[in-house]
Design an enzyme around this catalytic site. Structure first.
Site, PDB file in Angstrom:
ATOM      1  N   TYR A 144       1.096  -1.112  -0.076  1.00  0.00           N
ATOM      2  CA  TYR A 144      -0.021   0.155   0.192  1.00  0.00           C
ATOM      3  C   TYR A 144       0.986   1.208   0.079  1.00  0.00           C
ATOM      4  O   TYR A 144       0.924   2.121   0.727  1.00  0.00           O
ATOM      5  CB  TYR A 144      -0.880   0.194   1.181  1.00  0.00           C
ATOM      6  CG  TYR A 144      -2.154   0.754   1.501  1.00  0.00           C
ATOM      7  CD1 TYR A 144      -3.113   0.811   0.313  1.00  0.00           C
ATOM      8  CD2 TYR A 144      -2.404   1.555   2.435  1.00  0.00           C
ATOM      9  CE1 TYR A 144      -4.212   1.340   0.691  1.00  0.00           C
ATOM     10  CE2 TYR A 144      -3.340   2.377   2.740  1.00  0.00           C
ATOM     11  CZ  TYR A 144      -4.512   2.313   1.583  1.00  0.00           C
ATOM     12  OH  TYR A 144      -5.693   2.911   1.841  1.00  0.00           O
ATOM     13  N   ARG A 158     -12.185   8.463   6.306  1.00  0.00           N
ATOM     14  CA  ARG A 158     -11.980   9.219   7.418  1.00  0.00           C
ATOM     15  C   ARG A 158     -11.392  10.483   6.882  1.00  0.00           C
ATOM     16  O   ARG A 158     -10.294  10.851   7.192  1.00  0.00           O
ATOM     17  CB  ARG A 158     -10.714   8.522   8.408  1.00  0.00           C
ATOM     18  CG  ARG A 158     -11.218   7.154   8.719  1.00  0.00           C
ATOM     19  CD  ARG A 158      -9.884   6.377   9.377  1.00  0.00           C
ATOM     20  NE  ARG A 158      -8.691   6.373   8.351  1.00  0.00           N
ATOM     21  CZ  ARG A 158      -8.563   5.354   7.571  1.00  0.00           C
ATOM     22  NH1 ARG A 158      -9.415   4.222   7.559  1.00  0.00           N
ATOM     23  NH2 ARG A 158      -7.425   5.481   6.617  1.00  0.00           N
ATOM     24  N   ARG A 251     -15.124  -3.151  -4.385  1.00  0.00           N
ATOM     25  CA  ARG A 251     -15.219  -2.121  -3.153  1.00  0.00           C
ATOM     26  C   ARG A 251     -16.315  -2.297  -2.039  1.00  0.00           C
ATOM     27  O   ARG A 251     -16.196  -2.006  -0.982  1.00  0.00           O
ATOM     28  CB  ARG A 251     -15.294  -0.719  -3.749  1.00  0.00           C
ATOM     29  CG  ARG A 251     -14.323  -0.201  -4.897  1.00  0.00           C
ATOM     30  CD  ARG A 251     -12.656  -0.837  -3.980  1.00  0.00           C
ATOM     31  NE  ARG A 251     -11.787  -0.140  -4.997  1.00  0.00           N
ATOM     32  CZ  ARG A 251     -10.505  -0.261  -4.663  1.00  0.00           C
ATOM     33  NH1 ARG A 251     -10.070  -1.068  -3.727  1.00  0.00           N
ATOM     34  NH2 ARG A 251      -9.489   0.279  -5.632  1.00  0.00           N
ATOM     35  N   TYR A 258     -13.623  -5.931   5.489  1.00  0.00           N
ATOM     36  CA  TYR A 258     -12.223  -5.552   5.993  1.00  0.00           C
ATOM     37  C   TYR A 258     -11.887  -5.633   7.202  1.00  0.00           C
ATOM     38  O   TYR A 258     -10.562  -5.363   7.703  1.00  0.00           O
ATOM     39  CB  TYR A 258     -11.763  -4.390   4.849  1.00  0.00           C
ATOM     40  CG  TYR A 258     -12.103  -3.002   5.576  1.00  0.00           C
ATOM     41  CD1 TYR A 258     -10.648  -2.394   6.219  1.00  0.00           C
ATOM     42  CD2 TYR A 258     -13.072  -2.478   5.693  1.00  0.00           C
ATOM     43  CE1 TYR A 258     -10.806  -1.220   6.502  1.00  0.00           C
ATOM     44  CE2 TYR A 258     -13.244  -1.229   6.082  1.00  0.00           C
ATOM     45  CZ  TYR A 258     -11.914  -0.649   6.393  1.00  0.00           C
ATOM     46  OH  TYR A 258     -12.039   0.869   7.227  1.00  0.00           O
ATOM     47  N   THR A 374      -1.761   0.180  -5.392  1.00  0.00           N
ATOM     48  CA  THR A 374      -2.243   1.079  -6.311  1.00  0.00           C
ATOM     49  C   THR A 374      -1.008   2.339  -6.440  1.00  0.00           C
ATOM     50  O   THR A 374      -0.716   3.013  -5.641  1.00  0.00           O
ATOM     51  CB  THR A 374      -3.552   1.695  -5.983  1.00  0.00           C
ATOM     52  OG1 THR A 374      -4.325   0.822  -5.729  1.00  0.00           O
ATOM     53  CG2 THR A 374      -3.940   2.621  -7.197  1.00  0.00           C
ATOM     54  N   GLU A 388     -10.651   6.300  -6.205  1.00  0.00           N
ATOM     55  CA  GLU A 388      -9.938   7.449  -6.254  1.00  0.00           C
ATOM     56  C   GLU A 388     -10.424   8.518  -7.139  1.00  0.00           C
ATOM     57  O   GLU A 388     -10.953   9.406  -6.984  1.00  0.00           O
ATOM     58  CB  GLU A 388      -8.621   7.380  -6.246  1.00  0.00           C
ATOM     59  CG  GLU A 388      -7.957   7.082  -5.007  1.00  0.00           C
ATOM     60  CD  GLU A 388      -6.437   6.830  -5.478  1.00  0.00           C
ATOM     61  OE1 GLU A 388      -5.569   7.874  -5.436  1.00  0.00           O
ATOM     62  OE2 GLU A 388      -6.042   5.833  -5.548  1.00  0.00           O
TER      63      GLU A 388
END
Ligand code: CA
Length: 443
Positions: A144, A158, A251, A258, A374, A388
């Protein structure tokens, strides 16, 4: 140790394989990536090959004819008499570099007439083969490592504290699924899974939020023993080379499943790889400084830091994502570019990811695949996934046909490309990584 520049990087070198000299070719004589090919409709076995222009050099054929018999290349050539790159990967850097120099010399324009004649018998048209996965991947780990991706995604969930406190200290990763790695061109079936809409009861069904993730993958070469670690300055010697990775993601399934252990079925239904592995040697001209951390960011902990890593640990490589819908295909419209990002913007380098992975004594094995996560950059055009790019569907993209996309529709084809270019050096490419979405199975 990092590969150094030598005669194989000479930008003026041309090949007698004419298509390799086309300015647009991903596979000039300076590249020489390895892959596993299978001659279509011949019943022949899968073999190790090296891409040159629009051809493949059949290394098993070369070896059988005694064209790779010198002492310096015998070890690597023997390791190529298999149907995966794992044995070659296991040898580490020096035998691979010797093989590269030999292949470069026999493919150069100024190779001897007898070499040219003998080698030409082992060229196969890329149009006549199917490419397989380059390695038998025992373990696949996904990181990540783009702070832009982590921040953009974090903001969606968040808004007040998008980046978690560990991000600037730890190359964050999770263990992926190796069994569902597929070579470019393999169709990807829309997965079904559990989702939950707000406070409603959870449901099981096809994902409505299928996404791509444009990533760079790198293969472990020589591994480490269980209980041993890999010092940061030795890390690159344990990396064989790189490929493109599309880490398909659902997603809506991801959002529900998750917590607390991370992604599971939202990611494991398929991951596509480009078939050619570009070696660390071929990348030597494209190594800028690692990503410059902002003032006030913590320095990497000592086991993840070295001067050499800071000065040359980056990689100047462009990644491009395009999409082709069914209607675009029917109308003869070219794929539309949705994102273009550069790997030099990654917060963590390949070496840091690898060293971190082995820092607890976990053994990495030849052929293991590590992926970067990504690859996104600062701008809106440099976003490596739809989550995104569309802000989780709030801001759809419009295709040339007028169609809109929040997430992928059935029949959409996603195409990743990657290439390196720098003044004074020949441009090299990774080829492409493609996948088309099939409708969900009727259950
Ligand atoms: Ca990923």
């Amino acid at each position: 140790m990092r590969p150094v520049l030598d005669e194989t990087h000479d930008s003026k070198a041309q090949s007698w394989v004419e298509s390799a000299n086309d300015a647009g070719s991903d596979f000039p004589i300076q590249n020489l990536p390895f892959g596993i090919f299978w001659r279509r409709n011949t019943g022949a076995e899968a073999r190790v090959g090296v891409a040159i222009g629009d051809r493949i050099l059949d290394l098993d054929g070369m070896q059988s004819e005694g064209l790779l018999a010198e002492e310096s290349v015998r070890l690597a050539a023997n390791a190529c008499a298999h149907d995966s790159l794992n044995p070659l990967m296991a040898l580490g850097g020096e035998p691979r570099r010797a093989l590269r120099r030999r292949l470069h010399s026999v493919l150069r324009q100024d190779a001897s007439a007898s070499d040219r004649q003998a080698v030409a018998r082992h060229l196969v048209a890329q149009a006549d083969v199917d490419m397989l996965l380059p390695a038998v991947v025992g373990d696949y780990t996904d990181f990540y490592a783009s702070i832009f991706h982590a921040t953009n995604v974090g903001k969606l969930f968040r808004p007040n504290h998008p980046l978690l406190p560990n991000y600037k200290y730890i190359p964050i990763g999770y263990h992926g699924r190796a069994s569902s790695l597929v070579p470019s061109g393999t169709p990807v079936r829309r997965p079904s899974g559990q989702t939950r809409d707000g406070e409603a009861d959870p449901k099981f069904g096809p994902t409505k939020a299928l996404d791509y993730e444009a990533e760079l993958g790198f293969f472990v070469g020589a591994g480490n023993w269980l209980g041993e670690t890999i010092p940061i300055d030795e890390a690159e010697e344990h990396i064989f080379g790189i490929c493109l990775v599309n880490d398909w993601s659902a997603r809506d399934i991801q959002a529900w499943e998750y917590q607390p252990l991370g992604p599971f079925l939202a990611k494991s239904f398929a991951t596509s790889l480009s078939p050619w592995v570009v070696t660390m040697e071929a990348l030597a001209p494209f190594r800028p400084a690692a990503f410059a951390r902002a003032e006030g960011d913590p320095a990497p902990l000592p086991y993840l830091f070295s001067r050499s890593e800071r000065e040359n640990g980056g990689l100047d490589l462009w990644l491009e994502v395009s999409l082709l819908s069914v209607r675009m295909r029917e109308a003869g419209i070219d794929p539309v570019v949705l994102g273009r990002s550069n790997f030099r913007d990654m917060y963590w380098t390949m070496a840091q990811m690898l060293t971190h992975h082995a820092s607890n004594g976990c053994n990495l094995r030849p052929g293991d695949l590590l992926a970067s996560g990504t690859v996104s950059g600062a701008g809106k055009t440099a976003r490596g996934c739809l989550l995104e790019l569309t802000s989780r569907g709030k801001d759809p993209v419009t295709l040339p046909t007028g169609e809109q996309r929040k997430f992928l529709e059935d029949g959409d084809e996603v195409i990743l490309r990657g290439f390196c270019e720098r003044d004074g050096f020949r441009r090299i490419g990774l080829g492409s990584c493609r996948g088309t979405i099939l409708p969900a199975s009727v259950t």
